[in-house]
Write a protein that holds these residues in place. Sequence first.
Motif, PDB file in Angstrom:
ATOM      1  N   LYS A  66      97.435  98.418  16.140  1.00 27.10           N
ATOM      2  CA  LYS A  66      98.364  98.313  17.263  1.00 27.10           C
ATOM      3  C   LYS A  66      99.616  99.165  17.076  1.00 27.10           C
ATOM      4  O   LYS A  66     100.142  99.713  18.034  1.00 27.10           O
ATOM      5  CB  LYS A  66      98.759  96.861  17.501  1.00 27.10           C
ATOM      6  N   LEU A  67     100.100  99.285  15.834  1.00 26.47           N
ATOM      7  CA  LEU A  67     101.368  99.960  15.585  1.00 26.47           C
ATOM      8  C   LEU A  67     101.215 101.362  14.998  1.00 26.47           C
ATOM      9  O   LEU A  67     102.152 102.155  15.039  1.00 26.47           O
ATOM     10  CB  LEU A  67     102.235  99.109  14.652  1.00 26.47           C
ATOM     11  N   ASN A  68     100.064 101.620  14.388  1.00 29.57           N
ATOM     12  CA  ASN A  68      99.778 102.932  13.803  1.00 29.57           C
ATOM     13  C   ASN A  68     100.837 103.333  12.771  1.00 29.57           C
ATOM     14  O   ASN A  68     101.262 104.486  12.702  1.00 29.57           O
ATOM     15  CB  ASN A  68      99.639 103.997  14.898  1.00 29.57           C
ATOM     16  N   HIS A  69     101.273 102.372  11.986  1.00 29.93           N
ATOM     17  CA  HIS A  69     102.295 102.629  10.975  1.00 29.93           C
ATOM     18  C   HIS A  69     102.092 101.632   9.839  1.00 29.93           C
ATOM     19  O   HIS A  69     102.169 100.416  10.044  1.00 29.93           O
ATOM     20  CB  HIS A  69     103.688 102.480  11.592  1.00 29.93           C
ATOM     21  N   ALA A  70     101.840 102.138   8.635  1.00 27.13           N
ATOM     22  CA  ALA A  70     101.478 101.276   7.503  1.00 27.13           C
ATOM     23  C   ALA A  70     102.581 100.296   7.136  1.00 27.13           C
ATOM     24  O   ALA A  70     102.319  99.104   6.936  1.00 27.13           O
ATOM     25  CB  ALA A  70     101.113 102.129   6.293  1.00 27.13           C
ATOM     26  N   GLN A  71     103.827 100.779   7.031  1.00 33.45           N
ATOM     27  CA  GLN A  71     104.920  99.892   6.632  1.00 33.45           C
ATOM     28  C   GLN A  71     105.154  98.783   7.661  1.00 33.45           C
ATOM     29  O   GLN A  71     105.364  97.627   7.306  1.00 33.45           O
ATOM     30  CB  GLN A  71     106.211 100.692   6.410  1.00 33.45           C
ATOM     31  N   GLU A  72     105.097  99.148   8.928  1.00 31.45           N
ATOM     32  CA  GLU A  72     105.277  98.130   9.964  1.00 31.45           C
ATOM     33  C   GLU A  72     104.137  97.124   9.947  1.00 31.45           C
ATOM     34  O   GLU A  72     104.346  95.932  10.189  1.00 31.45           O
ATOM     35  CB  GLU A  72     105.400  98.782  11.335  1.00 31.45           C
TER      36      GLU A  72
ATOM     37  N   ALA B 105     103.697 114.002  22.999  1.00 34.51           N
ATOM     38  CA  ALA B 105     102.396 114.398  22.469  1.00 34.51           C
ATOM     39  C   ALA B 105     101.330 113.463  23.033  1.00 34.51           C
ATOM     40  O   ALA B 105     101.539 112.264  23.178  1.00 34.51           O
ATOM     41  CB  ALA B 105     102.403 114.314  20.951  1.00 34.51           C
ATOM     42  N   SER B 106     100.198 114.013  23.325  1.00 33.74           N
ATOM     43  CA  SER B 106      99.103 113.217  23.855  1.00 33.74           C
ATOM     44  C   SER B 106      98.456 112.426  22.724  1.00 33.74           C
ATOM     45  O   SER B 106      98.249 112.941  21.629  1.00 33.74           O
ATOM     46  CB  SER B 106      98.058 114.131  24.494  1.00 33.74           C
ATOM     47  N   ARG B 107      98.132 111.180  22.993  1.00 32.99           N
ATOM     48  CA  ARG B 107      97.422 110.355  22.013  1.00 32.99           C
ATOM     49  C   ARG B 107      95.910 110.472  22.181  1.00 32.99           C
ATOM     50  O   ARG B 107      95.159 109.915  21.405  1.00 32.99           O
ATOM     51  CB  ARG B 107      97.834 108.905  22.143  1.00 32.99           C
ATOM     52  N   GLU B 108      95.497 111.147  23.220  1.00 35.19           N
ATOM     53  CA  GLU B 108      94.063 111.300  23.453  1.00 35.19           C
ATOM     54  C   GLU B 108      93.493 112.301  22.461  1.00 35.19           C
ATOM     55  O   GLU B 108      94.148 113.254  22.067  1.00 35.19           O
ATOM     56  CB  GLU B 108      93.811 111.784  24.880  1.00 35.19           C
TER      57      GLU B 108
ATOM     58  N   GLU C  63      87.712 116.522  18.281  1.00 35.12           N
ATOM     59  CA  GLU C  63      87.865 115.279  17.528  1.00 35.12           C
ATOM     60  C   GLU C  63      86.908 114.210  18.042  1.00 35.12           C
ATOM     61  O   GLU C  63      86.326 113.454  17.260  1.00 35.12           O
ATOM     62  CB  GLU C  63      89.310 114.771  17.633  1.00 35.12           C
ATOM     63  N   TRP C  64      86.760 114.143  19.351  1.00 39.84           N
ATOM     64  CA  TRP C  64      85.855 113.175  19.954  1.00 39.84           C
ATOM     65  C   TRP C  64      84.421 113.422  19.481  1.00 39.84           C
ATOM     66  O   TRP C  64      83.694 112.505  19.126  1.00 39.84           O
ATOM     67  CB  TRP C  64      85.958 113.291  21.474  1.00 39.84           C
TER      68      TRP C  64
END
Length: 190
Positions: A40-46, A113-116, A121-122
Amino acid sequence: MIKNRDELEWIKRVRSGDRAAFARLVYPYRRRIYSLAYQKLNHAQEAEDIVQETFLRAYIHLHRFSCRHPFSTWIYRIATNLCIDRIRKKKAEVHLDAPLGREEGGCWYHFVASREKTPEEWLIDREQQWEVRRALRALPSNYRSVMLLRYIQQMPLSEIGEKLQMPVTTVKTRVHRGRKALVRRLASSV
């Protein structure tokens, strides 16, 4: 209703003041809550912070928990709500439609920046998923069934043991050996 009698016993102990029982109660959920928060947050520390906050809130509010529902559902709801709160707090104060200064021209959308995923990559993700599915199908059935339940359906080892009517130690062994076999198959296909 709580299926795991150990969890029910640990909850009773925690409610009577045993802090060590709380550690035993929440320990099995730490990885899944971290995974949920990281997704959900895409951040390890969080994500680590969310795990800590989840356990703290669960400890403080354990008296509110109703044993008629699974403990896992309750603790995952706490983690999800904390993630939602964190995302709300992080929302930008700047509106994307707001004009930039005179020198830049345009609006803030140019800087987002696009998150898609890109088509490349797909495609790579799809190919990797196909390789993993192919390798899973090639595993012996006793490893394949355990691997699917563990990693695709994300079932705890105890539930897999109940479902397949085998001891948890056997499930652990098959997961371990299945993982090794899967890695060998994937390495040989590269």
